[in-house]
Design a protein around this motif. Sequence first.
Motif, PDB file in Angstrom:
ATOM      1  N   PRO A 271      42.870  24.810  29.696  1.00 53.03           N
ATOM      2  CA  PRO A 271      43.873  24.605  30.746  1.00 53.03           C
ATOM      3  C   PRO A 271      43.200  24.545  32.116  1.00 53.03           C
ATOM      4  CG  PRO A 271      44.628  26.243  29.177  1.00 53.03           C
ATOM      5  CD  PRO A 271      43.200  25.959  28.826  1.00 53.03           C
ATOM      6  N   GLY A 272      43.583  23.559  32.913  1.00 50.81           N
ATOM      7  CA  GLY A 272      42.963  23.384  34.216  1.00 50.81           C
ATOM      8  C   GLY A 272      41.826  22.379  34.215  1.00 50.81           C
ATOM      9  N   TRP A 273      41.456  21.894  33.030  1.00 52.67           N
ATOM     10  CA  TRP A 273      40.360  20.905  32.957  1.00 52.67           C
ATOM     11  C   TRP A 273      40.793  19.594  33.594  1.00 52.67           C
ATOM     12  CZ3 TRP A 273      39.984  15.998  31.023  1.00 52.67           C
ATOM     13  CH2 TRP A 273      38.693  15.457  30.901  1.00 52.67           C
ATOM     14  N   SER A 274      39.844  18.922  34.238  1.00 53.90           N
ATOM     15  CA  SER A 274      40.062  17.569  34.743  1.00 53.90           C
ATOM     16  C   SER A 274      38.726  16.838  34.699  1.00 53.90           C
ATOM     17  CB  SER A 274      40.621  17.593  36.164  1.00 53.90           C
ATOM     18  OG  SER A 274      39.753  18.290  37.042  1.00 53.90           O
ATOM     19  N   PRO A 275      38.733  15.538  34.519  1.00 54.77           N
ATOM     20  CA  PRO A 275      37.471  14.801  34.381  1.00 54.77           C
ATOM     21  C   PRO A 275      36.590  14.857  35.619  1.00 54.77           C
ATOM     22  CG  PRO A 275      39.343  13.284  34.523  1.00 54.77           C
ATOM     23  CD  PRO A 275      39.905  14.656  34.338  1.00 54.77           C
ATOM     24  N   ASP A 276      37.194  14.998  36.788  1.00 53.47           N
ATOM     25  CA  ASP A 276      36.398  15.025  38.021  1.00 53.47           C
ATOM     26  C   ASP A 276      36.199  16.432  38.567  1.00 53.47           C
ATOM     27  OD1 ASP A 276      38.954  15.579  38.819  1.00 53.47           O
ATOM     28  OD2 ASP A 276      39.109  13.960  40.294  1.00 53.47           O
ATOM     29  N   GLY A 277      36.680  17.440  37.837  1.00 49.88           N
ATOM     30  CA  GLY A 277      36.505  18.821  38.277  1.00 49.88           C
ATOM     31  C   GLY A 277      37.366  19.206  39.463  1.00 49.88           C
ATOM     32  N   SER A 278      38.396  18.419  39.750  1.00 50.33           N
ATOM     33  CA  SER A 278      39.252  18.697  40.909  1.00 50.33           C
ATOM     34  C   SER A 278      40.222  19.849  40.664  1.00 50.33           C
ATOM     35  CB  SER A 278      40.034  17.437  41.303  1.00 50.33           C
ATOM     36  OG  SER A 278      40.850  17.000  40.218  1.00 50.33           O
ATOM     37  N   GLN A 280      40.981  23.646  38.522  1.00 47.75           N
ATOM     38  CA  GLN A 280      40.216  24.843  38.180  1.00 47.75           C
ATOM     39  C   GLN A 280      40.653  25.431  36.844  1.00 47.75           C
ATOM     40  OE1 GLN A 280      40.898  27.078  41.944  1.00 47.75           O
ATOM     41  NE2 GLN A 280      38.665  27.194  42.053  1.00 47.75           N
ATOM     42  N   THR A 281      39.689  25.683  35.986  1.00 43.47           N
ATOM     43  CA  THR A 281      39.947  26.405  34.747  1.00 43.47           C
ATOM     44  C   THR A 281      39.841  27.900  35.034  1.00 43.47           C
ATOM     45  OG1 THR A 281      37.614  26.461  34.101  1.00 43.47           O
ATOM     46  CG2 THR A 281      38.893  24.508  33.448  1.00 43.47           C
ATOM     47  N   SER A 282      40.208  28.719  34.067  1.00 45.91           N
ATOM     48  CA  SER A 282      40.071  30.163  34.272  1.00 45.91           C
ATOM     49  C   SER A 282      38.606  30.541  34.472  1.00 45.91           C
ATOM     50  CB  SER A 282      40.671  30.928  33.088  1.00 45.91           C
ATOM     51  OG  SER A 282      39.993  30.619  31.893  1.00 45.91           O
ATOM     52  N   HIS A 283      37.700  29.816  33.816  1.00 41.27           N
ATOM     53  CA  HIS A 283      36.262  30.064  34.006  1.00 41.27           C
ATOM     54  C   HIS A 283      35.874  29.807  35.467  1.00 41.27           C
ATOM     55  CE1 HIS A 283      31.964  30.214  33.051  1.00 41.27           C
ATOM     56  NE2 HIS A 283      31.834  29.115  33.772  1.00 41.27           N
ATOM     57  N   ASP A 284      36.388  28.728  36.036  1.00 39.24           N
ATOM     58  CA  ASP A 284      36.093  28.420  37.435  1.00 39.24           C
ATOM     59  C   ASP A 284      36.655  29.500  38.358  1.00 39.24           C
ATOM     60  OD1 ASP A 284      34.926  26.000  36.654  1.00 39.24           O
ATOM     61  OD2 ASP A 284      36.837  24.921  36.798  1.00 39.24           O
ATOM     62  N   LEU A 285      37.873  29.927  38.082  1.00 40.69           N
ATOM     63  CA  LEU A 285      38.508  30.940  38.917  1.00 40.69           C
ATOM     64  C   LEU A 285      37.746  32.261  38.853  1.00 40.69           C
ATOM     65  CD1 LEU A 285      42.215  30.144  38.016  1.00 40.69           C
ATOM     66  CD2 LEU A 285      41.154  29.827  40.260  1.00 40.69           C
ATOM     67  N   LYS A 286      37.290  32.609  37.662  1.00 40.46           N
ATOM     68  CA  LYS A 286      36.507  33.837  37.507  1.00 40.46           C
ATOM     69  C   LYS A 286      35.183  33.736  38.258  1.00 40.46           C
ATOM     70  CE  LYS A 286      38.175  35.546  33.043  1.00 40.46           C
ATOM     71  NZ  LYS A 286      38.236  36.979  33.386  1.00 40.46           N
ATOM     72  N   ALA A 287      34.521  32.578  38.152  1.00 41.01           N
ATOM     73  CA  ALA A 287      33.238  32.392  38.825  1.00 41.01           C
ATOM     74  C   ALA A 287      33.405  32.456  40.342  1.00 41.01           C
ATOM     75  CB  ALA A 287      32.628  31.054  38.411  1.00 41.01           C
ATOM     76  N   GLU A 288      34.474  31.858  40.843  1.00 42.66           N
ATOM     77  CA  GLU A 288      34.747  31.873  42.278  1.00 42.66           C
ATOM     78  C   GLU A 288      35.014  33.292  42.753  1.00 42.66           C
ATOM     79  OE1 GLU A 288      38.621  30.327  44.217  1.00 42.66           O
ATOM     80  OE2 GLU A 288      37.252  28.606  44.252  1.00 42.66           O
ATOM     81  N   TRP A 289      35.811  34.023  41.965  1.00 38.58           N
ATOM     82  CA  TRP A 289      36.107  35.421  42.305  1.00 38.58           C
ATOM     83  C   TRP A 289      34.833  36.261  42.286  1.00 38.58           C
ATOM     84  CZ3 TRP A 289      35.362  39.429  38.720  1.00 38.58           C
ATOM     85  CH2 TRP A 289      35.743  40.698  39.162  1.00 38.58           C
ATOM     86  N   GLU A 290      33.999  36.068  41.275  1.00 41.77           N
ATOM     87  CA  GLU A 290      32.759  36.837  41.153  1.00 41.77           C
ATOM     88  C   GLU A 290      31.827  36.541  42.320  1.00 41.77           C
ATOM     89  OE1 GLU A 290      30.136  39.591  39.626  1.00 41.77           O
ATOM     90  OE2 GLU A 290      32.190  39.177  38.973  1.00 41.77           O
ATOM     91  N   ALA A 291      31.775  35.270  42.734  1.00 43.16           N
ATOM     92  CA  ALA A 291      30.927  34.906  43.869  1.00 43.16           C
ATOM     93  C   ALA A 291      31.390  35.592  45.142  1.00 43.16           C
ATOM     94  CB  ALA A 291      30.931  33.390  44.042  1.00 43.16           C
ATOM     95  N   ARG A 292      32.706  35.643  45.350  1.00 38.05           N
ATOM     96  CA  ARG A 292      33.246  36.336  46.531  1.00 38.05           C
ATOM     97  C   ARG A 292      32.972  37.830  46.458  1.00 38.05           C
ATOM     98  NH1 ARG A 292      37.934  33.262  45.499  1.00 38.05           N
ATOM     99  NH2 ARG A 292      38.989  35.173  44.814  1.00 38.05           N
ATOM    100  N   ARG A 293      33.126  38.368  45.257  1.00 39.31           N
ATOM    101  CA  ARG A 293      32.956  39.819  45.089  1.00 39.31           C
ATOM    102  C   ARG A 293      31.525  40.263  45.363  1.00 39.31           C
ATOM    103  NH1 ARG A 293      31.870  43.727  41.117  1.00 39.31           N
ATOM    104  NH2 ARG A 293      31.042  42.128  39.718  1.00 39.31           N
ATOM    105  N   THR A 294      30.569  39.439  44.980  1.00 35.35           N
ATOM    106  CA  THR A 294      29.155  39.830  45.095  1.00 35.35           C
ATOM    107  C   THR A 294      28.481  39.269  46.335  1.00 35.35           C
ATOM    108  OG1 THR A 294      28.508  37.935  43.702  1.00 35.35           O
ATOM    109  CG2 THR A 294      28.918  40.039  42.595  1.00 35.35           C
ATOM    110  N   ALA A 295      29.209  38.479  47.130  1.00 30.73           N
ATOM    111  CA  ALA A 295      28.622  37.903  48.338  1.00 30.73           C
ATOM    112  C   ALA A 295      28.314  39.013  49.327  1.00 30.73           C
ATOM    113  CB  ALA A 295      29.579  36.894  48.960  1.00 30.73           C
ATOM    114  N   PRO A 296      27.167  38.936  49.997  1.00 26.18           N
ATOM    115  CA  PRO A 296      26.821  39.971  50.984  1.00 26.18           C
ATOM    116  C   PRO A 296      27.777  39.935  52.169  1.00 26.18           C
ATOM    117  CG  PRO A 296      25.281  38.108  51.096  1.00 26.18           C
ATOM    118  CD  PRO A 296      26.123  37.900  49.887  1.00 26.18           C
TER     119      PRO A 296
END
Length: 303
Positions: A271-278, A280-296
């Motif tokens: 769910p959330g897949w698109s051919p151009d990546g426009s 967000q899948t749950s994997h993308d949302l998790k990665a984005e959240w993790e990046a924010r969480r660990t950003a200095p």
Amino acid sequence: MKTFDPVTLATPLFILTIILEIVFSRLGRLKAEYEAKDTAVSLGMGLGSTVAGVLFGGVIGATTLGVHQYRLFDIPMTAVWAWVAIFLLEDLTYYWFHRIAHERRFWWASHVNHHTSQHYNLSTALRQTWTGGLAGTWLLWLPLSFLGFPPAMIAIQKGISLVYQYWIHTEAIGRMPRWFEAVFNTPSHHRVHHARNPRYLDRNYAGILIVWDRLFGTFQPELDEEPCRYGVVKNLGTFNILRVAFHEWIAMAQDVIRQPRHALGWMFGPPGWSPDGSRQTSHDLKAEWEARRTAPTDLDRAA
């Protein structure tokens, strides 16, 4: 052995406990949030699911009986070991059904309505699919019939699983004893499953035993510092029951019609897949959240 339907037997209890949860929450005796239109949708989805089950029941039953004719073993319904075996195997089957229903869009289209409520109460448990028969998720249980478990035995165990899962749809119960939380699915574990927080997405697929999530790496405990926010990533904002039941099927069909060369991705990608990546899948949302969480932070940079 005489057969029975656990869900039918438990239905009066469902109704009574929903009424009690509403009453005691209004009296301030327990935590539960109800909204009249939202509850009506959940009850309507439950009724529609029952009707759909009757309509598709003949096909499912005939197919299951047909497979059972070619069974590998004759497993008796009267044997205790057989009930232990069907309990474990059916619960494992449910785990993988539930996981696939979240990770592949075609089956998510059938399952998503269960997650559309922004409240989490006992009525949410009744917000069931109308299109599970069409989606073919019931095919996953056919190997149990092929092994030799009588179709009636499979149906009873599936009913027991559904009845068990009813009581875990509540905020009124906190955490169970540690040993129970370690083995069984609980309200705490299932609140995580229904949450749309990125940390909690696609976790805790268990039916009765949470051990499958622990074993296959999909377990996430509920954290006091991060309360669950319920619903789907993009909430519908409507109480139209037809939209709740069919919105994802319609959206998927529109995507396929618009870009037929990507039909397989639109249908069977996450769910959330698109051919151009426009999107967000749950994997993308998790990665984005993790990046924010660990950003200095600025303080980290200053140090």
